[in-house]
Design an enzyme around this catalytic site. Sequence first.
Site, PDB file in Angstrom:
ATOM      1  N   PRO A  66       0.844  -1.194   0.000  1.00 40.77           N
ATOM      2  CA  PRO A  66       0.000   0.000   0.000  1.00 40.77           C
ATOM      3  C   PRO A  66       0.884   1.251   0.000  1.00 40.77           C
ATOM      4  CG  PRO A  66       0.016  -1.040   2.161  1.00 40.77           C
ATOM      5  CD  PRO A  66       0.745  -1.959   1.246  1.00 40.77           C
ATOM      6  N   GLN A  80      -5.799  -1.327   2.920  1.00 38.38           N
ATOM      7  CA  GLN A  80      -5.184  -1.109   4.225  1.00 38.38           C
ATOM      8  C   GLN A  80      -5.993  -0.058   4.978  1.00 38.38           C
ATOM      9  OE1 GLN A  80      -1.437   1.185   4.918  1.00 38.38           O
ATOM     10  NE2 GLN A  80      -0.577  -0.819   5.432  1.00 38.38           N
ATOM     11  N   TYR A 102       1.750   5.562  13.400  1.00 33.66           N
ATOM     12  CA  TYR A 102       0.349   5.966  13.379  1.00 33.66           C
ATOM     13  C   TYR A 102      -0.361   5.409  14.615  1.00 33.66           C
ATOM     14  CZ  TYR A 102       1.816   7.333   8.740  1.00 33.66           C
ATOM     15  OH  TYR A 102       2.490   7.908   7.696  1.00 33.66           O
TER      16      TYR A 102
END
Length: 370
Positions: free
Chosen positions: A23, A100, A182
């Site tokens: 991704p 994703q 993240y």
Amino acid sequence: MSALFSPFSVRDLTLRNRIVISPMCQYSAEGGKPNNWHLMHLLNLAVSGAGLLCVEGTAVEPIGRITPADLGLWDDETETAFRPAIEAIRKYSNIAVAVQLAHAGRKGSSHVPWNGGALIPSSDGGWQTVAPSALEHKAGEEKPLALDTEGMDRIRIAFAEAAQRADRLGFDAIEIHGAHGYLIHEFLSPLANRRTDAYGGSLENRLRYPLEIFDAVRAAFPVHKPVGIKVSATDWVDGGWDLPQTIAFANELKTRGVDWITASSAGVSPLQKIAAGPNYQLPFAEGIKTSSETNTIAVGLITDARQAEDIIASGKADLVALARAMLYDPRWPWHAAAELGATVEAPPPYWRSQPRGLEGLFGKTVSGLR
């Protein structure tokens, strides 16, 4: 027989080979919605001959975007906007397609990379970011809002609802983004998580919310479709998240039915010191695979066909994922198959492109016009 071009099955999904297209954020969406850029980008990669195409990190709520130009899958409009690209891929390619699902946490509200990538202050049109603790990613930035129970519930539900939307769109699989600093990675790492409740402190507590998100996605997505997760196996910072903690996380995920773990690294701290080089992250995939008996995807500076073949043939990982190498050479799987004496799928209009001596590369031949 090439190991790289051998099939791979997980749940009801069988990949034609072990090549995964990572991704890769395009930072080109409008209001979270894919557009003609994504149509072109994804279709180009869909006819590459790879086994699995994973659509870039897709936010489960607007403030979960890294930048204002990130993809999202949080409402009917964003869901509908995905349909043209998915339908085009299905029309022209048999490649398996995953998405994703992601939440940027405190690394949200940022400029796109080619404009510097810095945090956009709320005074300049940015938004209030959230995180496990009110600790900024970089000194001098606005602090994120520490998530309370209500906020954590909202995000967990958003992941589950995005998984349901992914199923309605016909995605074959989901990868949860738990890496690169993240939100999920922020809960895992003691560098970002300083909570004093049941979600912070001990390793068991720091694993709790990421596991709840995985459970929510797994429960919302059909049981015959796989769900994997991408992790950062180390923060590359002393006192941070590391491989032994990642293995503990992997063992917990294994009991919950995780189908693969993509072993990346870094992203949670600007103090990271990365020893990068070919296969530099392969020991993470191998360590996770060996210790948890979980399928793993190796990533990071994998650019050569023989290199990828050796990773699979040696059993150090189950699949290899390419990112920048695929952007530079969208026909990388064709060229790898030619080098390794394998065959690869290509659409009929391209069959006549097979060079002399490689007429069987696509497993098909076509004569010229009469």
